[in-house]
Design an enzyme around this catalytic site. Structure first.
Site, PDB file in Angstrom:
ATOM      1  N   GLU A 154       0.844  -1.198   0.000  1.00  0.00           N
ATOM      2  CA  GLU A 154       0.000   0.000   0.000  1.00  0.00           C
ATOM      3  C   GLU A 154       0.878   1.246   0.000  1.00  0.00           C
ATOM      4  O   GLU A 154       1.906   1.294   0.667  1.00  0.00           O
ATOM      5  CB  GLU A 154      -0.897  -0.002   1.244  1.00  0.00           C
ATOM      6  CG  GLU A 154      -1.827   1.199   1.306  1.00  0.00           C
ATOM      7  CD  GLU A 154      -2.716   1.219   2.540  1.00  0.00           C
ATOM      8  OE1 GLU A 154      -3.783   1.857   2.471  1.00  0.00           O
ATOM      9  OE2 GLU A 154      -2.355   0.612   3.564  1.00  0.00           O
TER      10      GLU A 154
ATOM     11  N   LYS B 260      -9.757   1.835  -2.685  1.00  0.00           N
ATOM     12  CA  LYS B 260     -10.028   1.361  -1.324  1.00  0.00           C
ATOM     13  C   LYS B 260     -11.481   1.656  -0.950  1.00  0.00           C
ATOM     14  O   LYS B 260     -11.925   2.807  -0.993  1.00  0.00           O
ATOM     15  CB  LYS B 260      -9.066   2.048  -0.358  1.00  0.00           C
ATOM     16  CG  LYS B 260      -9.058   1.496   1.052  1.00  0.00           C
ATOM     17  CD  LYS B 260      -7.941   2.163   1.839  1.00  0.00           C
ATOM     18  CE  LYS B 260      -7.696   1.544   3.191  1.00  0.00           C
ATOM     19  NZ  LYS B 260      -6.528   2.160   3.847  1.00  0.00           N
TER      20      LYS B 260
ATOM     21  N   CYS C  89      -5.687  -2.811   2.640  1.00  0.00           N
ATOM     22  CA  CYS C  89      -5.522  -2.584   4.077  1.00  0.00           C
ATOM     23  C   CYS C  89      -6.812  -2.778   4.867  1.00  0.00           C
ATOM     24  O   CYS C  89      -7.226  -3.902   5.132  1.00  0.00           O
ATOM     25  CB  CYS C  89      -4.898  -1.207   4.297  1.00  0.00           C
ATOM     26  SG  CYS C  89      -4.116  -1.039   5.920  1.00  0.00           S
TER      27      CYS C  89
END
Length: 272
Positions: free
Chosen positions: A40, A109, A150
């Site tokens: 990331e 995301k 994440c």
């Protein structure tokens, strides 16, 4: 097939990050990796104060380089994530490139990291970032792959949808911190793997104690039995593992949870 996770040391110099990332991709390919993943925010320090400065359009400089190195090495390259600027909004975005250099997926995301643990860590991605609105999968000759970034890993329904759609490997570029990392980094990966009988890989930046946000490191691969089969320390490194889809099939035959779900009582589905 061989999977490589690149635990990159991310500096404040974008061009250095990009150059070193491409060099490590070439090294992983030379050692037989067919699918390679970056962490990331691999081109930028992680922090809301950095995202606007380091953001790029897609396609742009970073994604062009990723496309070129994927084609040069003839691999599938999961480009970690970068801050993306589009229409005046910023996103935390992962791009994937195939062996011909074509972009196969773009995952923004979905779940923004807004947390407050008093006395330990407070972070609010939504101060600067917008959330993505779609789940992202791509096909390889080896298996179908599902993508998250994440915080996305904490949402079990997302992984379950990927499993239902035929994904056998889930990849999460992520940067857990020194509070959430020791508590949940490996636990979440093992949970997602066992729940869905899939391989799960999570790719972290290397730890930099001097950074404003200190990443946990410990990039990891977990098999469908919930076993950790590859794990990094905290330093810049590449970890390799051979993904055995016969083992996945065997586990699903031994414990056939996917066919035993009571869909007459409950279900999880993708809305769009």
């Amino acid at each position: 097939f061989r999977l490589a996770l690149i635990q990159l040391h991310v500096s404040a110099v974008k061009s250095d990050n990009l150059q070193r990332a491409c060099g490590l991709v070439r090294e992983a390919s030379a050692k037989g990796a067919k699918v390679v993943a970056l962490p990331e925010c691999f081109n930028s320090p992680y922090g809301t104060q950095y995202f606007k400065e380091y953001a790029e359009k897609i396609p742009g400089e970073c994604t062009q380089k990723l496309s070129e190195v994927a084609r040069e090495c003839s691999i599938y390259l999961i480009g970690g994530s970068i801050p993306e600027e589009d229409g005046g909004k910023l996103y935390n975005t992962c791009t994937v490139f195939g062996p011909d250099g074509a972009m196969l997926a773009k995952h923004r995301k979905v779940h923004l990291f807004d947390i407050n643990i008093p006395g330990k860590i407070q972070f609010k991605e939504s101060e600067t970032l917008s959330a993505g609105n779609s789940l992202s999968m791509f096909d390889t000759p080896y298996c179908k792959v599902g993508l998250g970034i994440c915080y996305d890993i904490r949402f079990a329904e997302m992984a379950q949808v990927y499993g239902q759609k035929g994904c056998q490997l889930l990849i999460y570029p992520g940067a857990f911190n020194l509070t959430t990392g020791p508590a949940h980094w490996e636990l979440l990966q093992r949970g997602r793997a066992v729940d869905n009988q899939v391989y799960v890989a999570a790719v972290s930046p290397a730890r930099d104690e001097k950074a404003s946000y200190v990443a946990w490191g410990h990039s990891t691969v977990v098999n469908p039995w919930g076993e950790v089969i590859a794990k990094a320390g905290t330093e810049e490194t590449i970890i390799y593992t051979d993904i055995d889809l016969n083992k996945l099939t065997e586990i699903r035959q031994h414990i056939p949870i996917l066919s035993q779900k009571r869909r007459d009582l409950y279900d999880v589905e993708m809305k769009q």
